[in-house]
Structure formats: structure tokens, C-alpha cells
Design a protein around this motif. Structure first.
Motif, PDB file in Angstrom:
ATOM      1  N   GLY A  14      -5.493   0.309   7.327  1.00 54.19           N
ATOM      2  CA  GLY A  14      -5.156  -0.434   6.072  1.00 54.19           C
ATOM      3  C   GLY A  14      -6.425  -0.570   5.074  1.00 54.19           C
ATOM      4  N   THR A  15      -7.626  -0.860   5.695  1.00 57.01           N
ATOM      5  CA  THR A  15      -8.918  -1.433   4.872  1.00 57.01           C
ATOM      6  C   THR A  15      -9.178  -0.329   3.893  1.00 57.01           C
ATOM      7  OG1 THR A  15      -9.560  -2.677   6.964  1.00 57.01           O
ATOM      8  CG2 THR A  15     -11.113  -2.088   4.977  1.00 57.01           C
ATOM      9  N   ALA A  16      -9.209   0.839   3.997  1.00 60.91           N
ATOM     10  CA  ALA A  16      -9.588   1.968   3.100  1.00 60.91           C
ATOM     11  C   ALA A  16      -8.620   2.033   1.971  1.00 60.91           C
ATOM     12  CB  ALA A  16      -9.690   3.461   3.848  1.00 60.91           C
ATOM     13  N   GLY A  17      -7.378   1.798   2.340  1.00 66.94           N
ATOM     14  CA  GLY A  17      -6.498   1.753   1.203  1.00 66.94           C
ATOM     15  C   GLY A  17      -6.553   0.696   0.330  1.00 66.94           C
ATOM     16  N   VAL A  18      -6.873  -0.587   0.941  1.00 68.72           N
ATOM     17  CA  VAL A  18      -7.022  -1.900   0.195  1.00 68.72           C
ATOM     18  C   VAL A  18      -8.411  -1.765  -0.745  1.00 68.72           C
ATOM     19  CG1 VAL A  18      -7.469  -4.098   0.232  1.00 68.72           C
ATOM     20  CG2 VAL A  18      -5.533  -3.093   1.527  1.00 68.72           C
TER      21      VAL A  18
ATOM     22  N   ALA B  70      -7.403   0.394  -3.763  1.00 72.85           N
ATOM     23  CA  ALA B  70      -6.763  -0.248  -4.713  1.00 72.85           C
ATOM     24  C   ALA B  70      -7.753  -1.437  -5.571  1.00 72.85           C
ATOM     25  CB  ALA B  70      -5.530  -0.763  -4.156  1.00 72.85           C
ATOM     26  N   VAL B  71      -8.358  -1.938  -4.886  1.00 76.76           N
ATOM     27  CA  VAL B  71      -9.252  -2.980  -5.468  1.00 76.76           C
ATOM     28  C   VAL B  71     -10.188  -2.158  -6.535  1.00 76.76           C
ATOM     29  CG1 VAL B  71     -11.207  -4.447  -5.019  1.00 76.76           C
ATOM     30  CG2 VAL B  71      -9.217  -4.685  -3.552  1.00 76.76           C
ATOM     31  N   ILE B  72     -10.769  -1.154  -6.155  1.00 77.28           N
ATOM     32  CA  ILE B  72     -11.729  -0.505  -6.924  1.00 77.28           C
ATOM     33  C   ILE B  72     -11.021   0.176  -8.367  1.00 77.28           C
ATOM     34  CG2 ILE B  72     -13.383   1.726  -7.128  1.00 77.28           C
ATOM     35  CD1 ILE B  72     -13.890   1.274  -4.228  1.00 77.28           C
ATOM     36  N   GLU B  73      -9.986   1.035  -7.753  1.00 82.75           N
ATOM     37  CA  GLU B  73      -9.134   1.577  -8.760  1.00 82.75           C
ATOM     38  C   GLU B  73      -8.680   0.592  -9.979  1.00 82.75           C
ATOM     39  OE1 GLU B  73      -5.070   4.305  -9.317  1.00 82.75           O
ATOM     40  OE2 GLU B  73      -5.646   3.811  -7.341  1.00 82.75           O
TER      41      GLU B  73
ATOM     42  N   THR C 158      -6.416  12.420   1.669  1.00 84.11           N
ATOM     43  CA  THR C 158      -7.293  12.552   3.039  1.00 84.11           C
ATOM     44  C   THR C 158      -8.715  12.195   3.026  1.00 84.11           C
ATOM     45  OG1 THR C 158      -5.616  14.286   3.739  1.00 84.11           O
ATOM     46  CG2 THR C 158      -7.643  14.405   5.020  1.00 84.11           C
ATOM     47  N   ALA C 159      -9.310  12.563   1.930  1.00 84.00           N
ATOM     48  CA  ALA C 159     -10.950  12.235   1.612  1.00 84.00           C
ATOM     49  C   ALA C 159     -11.087  10.729   1.879  1.00 84.00           C
ATOM     50  CB  ALA C 159     -11.325  12.895   0.733  1.00 84.00           C
ATOM     51  N   LEU C 160     -10.171  10.023   1.420  1.00 81.28           N
ATOM     52  CA  LEU C 160     -10.319   8.679   1.688  1.00 81.28           C
ATOM     53  C   LEU C 160     -10.525   7.996   2.823  1.00 81.28           C
ATOM     54  CD1 LEU C 160     -10.336   5.662   0.244  1.00 81.28           C
ATOM     55  CD2 LEU C 160      -7.635   5.932   0.771  1.00 81.28           C
ATOM     56  N   PHE C 161      -9.775   8.596   3.769  1.00 75.12           N
ATOM     57  CA  PHE C 161      -9.960   8.173   5.282  1.00 75.12           C
ATOM     58  C   PHE C 161     -11.013   8.885   6.213  1.00 75.12           C
ATOM     59  CE2 PHE C 161      -5.150   7.910   4.382  1.00 75.12           C
ATOM     60  CZ  PHE C 161      -5.222   6.474   4.339  1.00 75.12           C
ATOM     61  N   ALA C 162     -11.157  10.112   5.479  1.00 73.73           N
ATOM     62  CA  ALA C 162     -12.397  10.771   6.156  1.00 73.73           C
ATOM     63  C   ALA C 162     -13.831  10.368   5.955  1.00 73.73           C
ATOM     64  CB  ALA C 162     -12.367  12.126   5.612  1.00 73.73           C
ATOM     65  N   ARG C 163     -13.884   9.651   4.597  1.00 76.44           N
ATOM     66  CA  ARG C 163     -14.894   9.200   4.050  1.00 76.44           C
ATOM     67  C   ARG C 163     -15.022   7.493   4.620  1.00 76.44           C
ATOM     68  NH1 ARG C 163     -15.900   8.936  -2.127  1.00 76.44           N
ATOM     69  NH2 ARG C 163     -15.362  11.098  -1.794  1.00 76.44           N
ATOM     70  N   GLY C 164     -13.878   6.984   4.348  1.00 74.41           N
ATOM     71  CA  GLY C 164     -13.924   5.433   4.652  1.00 74.41           C
ATOM     72  C   GLY C 164     -14.007   5.107   6.212  1.00 74.41           C
ATOM     73  N   VAL C 165     -13.096   5.942   6.936  1.00 75.18           N
ATOM     74  CA  VAL C 165     -12.947   5.523   8.283  1.00 75.18           C
ATOM     75  C   VAL C 165     -13.995   6.202   9.100  1.00 75.18           C
ATOM     76  CG1 VAL C 165     -11.439   5.872  10.184  1.00 75.18           C
ATOM     77  CG2 VAL C 165     -10.396   5.342   8.060  1.00 75.18           C
ATOM     78  N   GLY C 166     -14.510   7.510   8.971  1.00 78.22           N
ATOM     79  CA  GLY C 166     -15.520   7.985   9.456  1.00 78.22           C
ATOM     80  C   GLY C 166     -15.248   9.188  10.066  1.00 78.22           C
TER      81      GLY C 166
ATOM     82  N   LEU D  34       0.706  -1.429   0.108  1.00 74.27           N
ATOM     83  CA  LEU D  34      -0.007  -0.031  -0.060  1.00 74.27           C
ATOM     84  C   LEU D  34       0.906   1.395   0.166  1.00 74.27           C
ATOM     85  CD1 LEU D  34      -2.305  -1.328   2.814  1.00 74.27           C
ATOM     86  CD2 LEU D  34      -2.862  -1.135   0.393  1.00 74.27           C
ATOM     87  N   PRO D  35       0.176   2.342  -0.634  1.00 75.27           N
ATOM     88  CA  PRO D  35       1.073   3.501  -0.382  1.00 75.27           C
ATOM     89  C   PRO D  35       1.376   3.986   1.027  1.00 75.27           C
ATOM     90  CG  PRO D  35      -0.542   3.863  -2.343  1.00 75.27           C
ATOM     91  CD  PRO D  35      -0.805   2.444  -1.484  1.00 75.27           C
ATOM     92  N   VAL D  36       2.095   4.855   1.403  1.00 73.59           N
ATOM     93  CA  VAL D  36       2.171   5.273   2.568  1.00 73.59           C
ATOM     94  C   VAL D  36       1.396   6.460   2.921  1.00 73.59           C
ATOM     95  CG1 VAL D  36       3.577   6.406   4.504  1.00 73.59           C
ATOM     96  CG2 VAL D  36       5.032   4.642   3.074  1.00 73.59           C
ATOM     97  N   PHE D  37       1.081   7.265   1.746  1.00 76.46           N
ATOM     98  CA  PHE D  37       0.127   8.218   2.192  1.00 76.46           C
ATOM     99  C   PHE D  37      -1.049   8.059   1.000  1.00 76.46           C
ATOM    100  CE2 PHE D  37       3.722   9.893  -0.081  1.00 76.46           C
ATOM    101  CZ  PHE D  37       3.166  10.462  -1.207  1.00 76.46           C
ATOM    102  N   GLU D  38      -2.285   8.783   1.277  1.00 68.77           N
ATOM    103  CA  GLU D  38      -3.495   8.866   0.376  1.00 68.77           C
ATOM    104  C   GLU D  38      -3.683  10.151   0.473  1.00 68.77           C
ATOM    105  OE1 GLU D  38      -4.543   6.045  -1.268  1.00 68.77           O
ATOM    106  OE2 GLU D  38      -3.918   4.210  -0.235  1.00 68.77           O
TER     107      GLU D  38
END
Length: 421
Positions: free
Chosen positions: A84-88, A91-94, A49-57, A43-47
Motif C-alpha cells: 500500500g505505501t507506494a500507492g499512497v 496519490a499524495v504527490i499527484e 509497474t514502475a511505481l512498485f519497481a522503483r518504490g518497493v525495490g 487506492l486503485p487496484v492496479f498501478e
């Protein structure tokens, strides 16, 4: 005098010999995933920010208080990965991994970052091994994921932990339970921040660690008592499959994970020998996350296991994990010609799978033999001018002091035989 640098607060260093135990723990946890057919993802070390805000909550402490977020040179908001889950899932979607055979089964070993208050077992940079199984809603898959985590801990020899299990429901019962819980919380004398959290995600209040809040919510309605028939059946089947797999568990109806995306099966591995930071791993199902991140309506289940905390648990139980020896064979050259020959011998030995090191820096026999002892090697190869003339090298077993001549041309075969390979 220049002041020496130190590692950032809350960031552990792992170096020899202790790093051997760290890598052994990580390898054991990751090995359990490979035996169940999980492919590795880096996984990338950084992503974004919106990915985690939306995915993690937004309501989680991870997003609201703990993320390392900065603006890059292009003006984009970037965050060091806190989980890790949001990043995985991104990647699955992309990369369209969800368009092939399901479930998509992926495993990772990575560093994560959270701006928490450092203490024993809680770091600002921490290490996890995780899996994600995406695309199939099957209680047997939930049980498999849990069993893989259990297998990893057992592979380390850990025995002093327990698996806690519950269900957090889904769209068929969570809205009704949410209303019931919010109605209960509305009657309590909560502070302003806690009341705001209750409005966004009332389950977060049940996860509050403050004694005064825990006392207030002691009689709160529980999700496990409000499951719909469908989610209750799913939960019962998970428990039955865990029985099939021989995995023991205890039910904890008050469990609330620290991330918002969990639904249905939720679990945590707890080791009481670690004190306040007793969790050594956990996870669950997250059926709505992919669609929330712009993908298909596919379910998923996974876990994250703490490498740092599993290592601490091993230390608490007195388990010796990892091989602290640096090499199997240590070269001791007596002179420049001998040094050249032993340098050359290193390549075929390593190619044959033998861990080889030697004395550098022109040390004499006494200093070189001290280096051999400190390396943890089983054997030393002692080579002098007369040995070169005779076409031999002295193979010395360091534990017993026994020594014999072996032909230089046969040194790889002789060493492998001595090592029992």
C-alpha cells in the motif's frame, strides 16, 4: 455436466457466518486508525509497474518474483498492487496533499496481490489495514503509529503476540554499514543468486529464510550496532515514547523487512501461534521514498496489518469476534395480506436501525419459524389474517417462546423497546 468453477488457488473466500469475524477484525483495526485522526484513502487496484519497481525495490522478492504484472490494451505495463505505501505516496504527490498541513495522515483497508506459494496465512490475494503519516520526522509519530497497531490488536482481545523493534539506520550510517556487510558477505560461499542479491541490497541476505544461509550470516555485523549518533538518538526517543504510551516491545537487531524503502524505525508484530507465517503486521519509517517517486524530500512512517492473519490469530486464541446473527427481528407472514404488511413494516424498522428479515417463498408457519431460528434473530413478528383485522402483530421472543400482541401502528416503537434501544 458442466464442471463447476472454483476460486483461484491461494485466494480465500469469506462468506456467512465466517465473514462476520473477518469484517469485525477489519473494522477493529481500521477503527483504531480513525481514533488517531487518520483520514481514509481508497487506492486503485492496479498501478504503473514502475511505481512498485522503483518504490518497493528491484532486489525484493516482491518485485523480482511475486508481482502480478500484465500489459494492458494500450501497451502499458500494469501491476496489481502488492502493497500500500507506494500507492499512497503516489496519490499524495499527484494530488498535492503534501502542500497542506503536515503530517498527512491516511489510512486504508484494501486487498493486495502477490504470486506466492499458498499456505496457511499466506495468500495470493490478502487483506490489510494500513496507515501512512507523511511529512514529519518525529520519533513521537513513529511511536504513535506503532501504538495504533497495538491498539487494534488489543481491541480484538489478542494477547499472544509480541512487538519486535529495531532501527535500520539512514543515509548518515547505512552506506558505511553496507560496505561493512558486503565485505563480510564477500567471504562467504554464497550461491550465485544470493551473491547477486548481496550486491544490490546486502540487507536482503540477512532476511534469507534458508537454514544454510542463516547459519552462514549468524556472525554478520548488525545495523543496530552501527547507527550514527543521530539515528541512535532517534531510536532511543522512539523507545522512550513507546514507554510513555505503555506499549511493550522486544528488540530484534536481526530484523529485515521485505521492502527496500524502510529506514530508521522498523517493527513487526509476531504471533507464534501461527507457525511459519507468524507476522500479523509491521512497518516502519521510509524517509527517502517520496523523493524517489518524484515528490518532495519528506519523511514518512506507516504500517500494514494483515486482516487474514489477525483473524487466524483470533481463531488460535479461541476469540469469538463478530456478530454472526443476520438480523434482530424476523417477519413470519401467514397469508398474502400478512406478507404485504410485513414487507411494508421492513422499511421503517430498518430506518430505525433495526436489522430486519422475513420469510420469503410462501413458507408455512413451521418453515418460517425454522427460518427465524436460523437467522439468529431475538424476536419474530408473526402476522395472520385475524391479527390484521385486530390491528395487531404478535411479537415473539424466540429464546423463551414468550409472545405478546403489539399494535401494528406502534410496531417500530415496541420493537425498539423490546431490543432495549
Amino acid at each position: 455436466m458442466t464442471t463447476p468453477f472454483a476460486a483461484p488457488k491461494g485466494v480465500p473466500d469469506y462468506f456467512p457466518p465466517n465473514s462476520a469475524a473477518f469484517t469485525a477484525v477489519r473494522s477493529a483495526l481500521l477503527g483504531a486508525t480513525a481514533r488517531a485522526g487518520y483520514g481514509y484513502i481508497e487506492l486503485p487496484v492496479f498501478e504503473d509497474t514502475a511505481l512498485f519497481a522503483r518504490g518497493v525495490g528491484e532486489s525484493t522478492d516482491v518485485v523480482s518474483k511475486e508481482m502480478y504484472t500484465f500489459t494492458d490494451r494500450g501497451g502499458r505495463s500494469i501491476t496489481l498492487r502488492p502493497e500500500g505505501t507506494a500507492g499512497v505516496m503516489r496519490a499524495v504527490i499527484e494530488h498535492g496533499l503534501d502542500r497542506g498541513q503536515l503530517p498527512v495522515k491516511l489510512a486504508y483497508a484494501a486487498q493486495f496481490f502477490r504470486a506466492e506459494q499458498p499456505q496457511a496465512g499466506r495468500y495470493r490475494q490478502f487483506h490489510q489495514v494500513g496507515v501512512e503519516a507523511i511529512g514529519v520526522d518525529d520519533p513521537a509519530l513513529d511511536a504513535e503509529v506503532i501504538a495504533i497497531a497495538d491498539e487494534g490488536f488489543r481491541a480484538l482481545g489478542l494477547t499472544g503476540y509480541r512487538l519486535e523493534l529495531t532501527s535500520l539506520g539512514d543515509a548518515t550510517c547505512r552506506p558505511q554499514y553496507r560496505e561493512k556487510l558486503q565485505a563480510f558477505l564477500a567471504k562467504l560461499p554464497l550461491d550465485e543468486d544470493t551473491r547477486r542479491r548481496a550486491e544490490i541490497n546486502p540487507l536482503r541476505v540477512l532476511d534469507d529464510k534458508r537454514p544454510e544461509v542463516r547459519e552462514l550470516v549468524a556472525e554478520a555485523p548488525l545495523m543496530l550496532d552501527n547507527l550514527s549518533p543521530e539515528t541512535l538518538e532517534h531510536y532511543e526517543r522512539v523507545k522512550a515514547h513507546l514507554g510513555d504510551l505503555g506499549v511493550k516491545y522486544v528488540e530484534n537487531p536481526r530484523m529485515v523487512r521485505g521492502l527496500d524503502y524502510y529506514t530508521k524505525t522498523t517493527f513487526e508484530f509476531v504471533h507464534d501461534g501461527l507457525g511459519a507465517q507468524s507476522g500479523i503486521g509491521g512497518g516502519g519509517r521510509y524517509d527517502g521514498l517520496m523523493a524517489q517517486l518524484g515528490g518532495q524530500e519528506l519523511s514518512g512512517v506507516g504500517f500494514g496489518l494483515g486482516v487474514d492473519r489477525a483473524l487466524l490469530a483470533c481463531q488460535v486464541e479461541g476469540l469469538a469476534v463478530g456478530d454472526v446473527t443476520r438480523c434482530d427481528v424476523y417477519g413470519v407472514p401467514l397469508g398474502d395480506a400478512a406478507r404485504s404488511r410485513l414487507v411494508g413494516i421492513g422499511a421503517p424498522l430498518r430506518a430505525a436501525g433495526v436489522r430486519y428479515d422475513m420469510a420469503y417463498g410462501g413458507k408455512g408457519l413451521k418453515g418460517a419459524m425454522k427460518g427465524a431460528d436460523r437467522s439468529g434473530a431475538r424476536f419474530a413478528l408473526v402476522l395472520g389474517e385475524r391479527d390484521i383485522e385486530a390491528g395487531v402483530v404478535q411479537l415473539k421472543e424466540l429464546a423463551t417462546g414468550e409472545q405478546r400482541e403489539v399494535p401494528l401502528d406502534d410496531v417500530v416503537t415496541e420493537v425498539r423497546g423490546a431490543l432495549g434501544r
